[in-house]
Scaffold this active site. Structure first.
Site, PDB file in Angstrom:
ATOM      1  CG  MET A  94     -14.684 -46.417  13.934  1.00 40.69           C
ATOM      2  SD  MET A  94     -13.140 -46.082  14.839  1.00 40.69           S
ATOM      3  CE  MET A  94     -13.804 -45.498  16.396  1.00 40.69           C
ATOM      4  CB  VAL A 152     -17.877 -43.344  22.509  1.00 43.46           C
ATOM      5  CG1 VAL A 152     -18.919 -44.036  23.378  1.00 43.46           C
ATOM      6  CG2 VAL A 152     -18.064 -41.832  22.553  1.00 43.46           C
ATOM      7  N   GLY A 182     -14.306 -52.126  17.795  1.00 42.85           N
ATOM      8  CA  GLY A 182     -15.649 -51.594  17.622  1.00 42.85           C
ATOM      9  C   GLY A 182     -15.950 -50.456  18.568  1.00 42.85           C
ATOM     10  CB  SER A 183     -15.108 -47.748  19.489  1.00 44.32           C
ATOM     11  OG  SER A 183     -14.123 -47.793  18.470  1.00 44.32           O
ATOM     12  NE  ARG A 184     -21.896 -42.095  19.180  1.00 43.38           N
ATOM     13  CZ  ARG A 184     -23.151 -42.189  18.761  1.00 43.38           C
ATOM     14  NH1 ARG A 184     -23.679 -43.385  18.523  1.00 43.38           N
ATOM     15  NH2 ARG A 184     -23.898 -41.108  18.596  1.00 43.38           N
TER      16      ARG A 184
END
Length: 221
Positions: A94, A152, A182-184
């Site tokens: 993301m 994450v 912002g991430s995963r």
């Protein structure tokens, strides 16, 4: 098709940020009109970041839906580091322009939850899965299969929010958490799951199908 969940248009996690940005923008506009544009741009950015649109969930019970909006950055056969089994791993990255609400990829029950402190490297990198701060959920589906869903943190993300604990029941597309800026999200599926998403695909939480489930019995006690 069924709605993912009832919710406000703007995620509740963003209400304090949006209220503060609006207040500052109005005050700057009132006292220093010509200097207000950057503040209004920041307000618009916060508004788009915390947007939380309604989604329609596929009716197919075997569908594993995306837990997040973003881009597919990994589809691979790996060892699930949480349940210690062979698995199909699918990862969604993301960026700051994606919706950041996280939804359950399957119908099931939370068997366990693990939190790991860690680093904050670029979440698009494969090593972020095990190096970065993360929150992992072990879900057992209604069909008895085991799925691991891992939030994450990213390069600038500093807050992982998870609202469920062991014993909680989740339906596909239901909102269970949020990651800021912002991430995963990594999903580890049984090894016999059939991937439907491909590297580089753009996906939408609760709507896009990542894979089809095949396993009907659990592999972990």
């Amino acid at each position: 098709m069924r709605p993912a969940y009832p919710h406000p248009v703007i995620a509740r996690e963003g209400w304090p940020f949006l209220a503060a940005a609006l207040l500052v923008s109005v005050l700057v506009t009132y006292f220093f009109a010509w200097w207000s544009l950057p503040f209004w741009l920041a307000t618009v950015f916060i508004l788009q970041f915390f947007r939380d649109p309604q989604r329609e969930v596929p009716d197919e019970p075997r569908a594993v839906v995306s837990p997040a909006d973003g881009r597919i950055v990994e589809v691979s056969r790996v060892q699930d580091p949480y349940l210690k089994r062979d698995s199909l791993k699918i990862s969604v990255f993301m960026n700051v322009f994606n919706v950041h609400s996280n939804r359950s990829p399957v119908d099931g029950t939370v068997k366990e939850r693990w939190y790991f402190p860690g680093a904050f490297v670029n979440a698009a990198l494969d090593k972020a899965s095990l190096d970065n701060e993360r929150n992992a959920l072990w879900l057992r589906t209604d069909g008895g299969a085991d799925v691991t869903c891992v939030q994450v943190a990213g390069l600038i993300a500093r807050r992982i929010l998870c609202y469920v604990s062991p014993g909680a029941g989740l339906r596909r597309g239901v909102r269970y958490g949020f990651i800021r800026f912002g991430s995963r999200v990594d999903v580890y599926l049984p090894a016999d799951a059939e991937p439907k998403a491909a590297l580089g695909d753009k996906v939408y939480a609760a709507e896009s199908v990542l894979a089809w489930q095949k396993t009907t019995t659990s592999t972990t006690k």
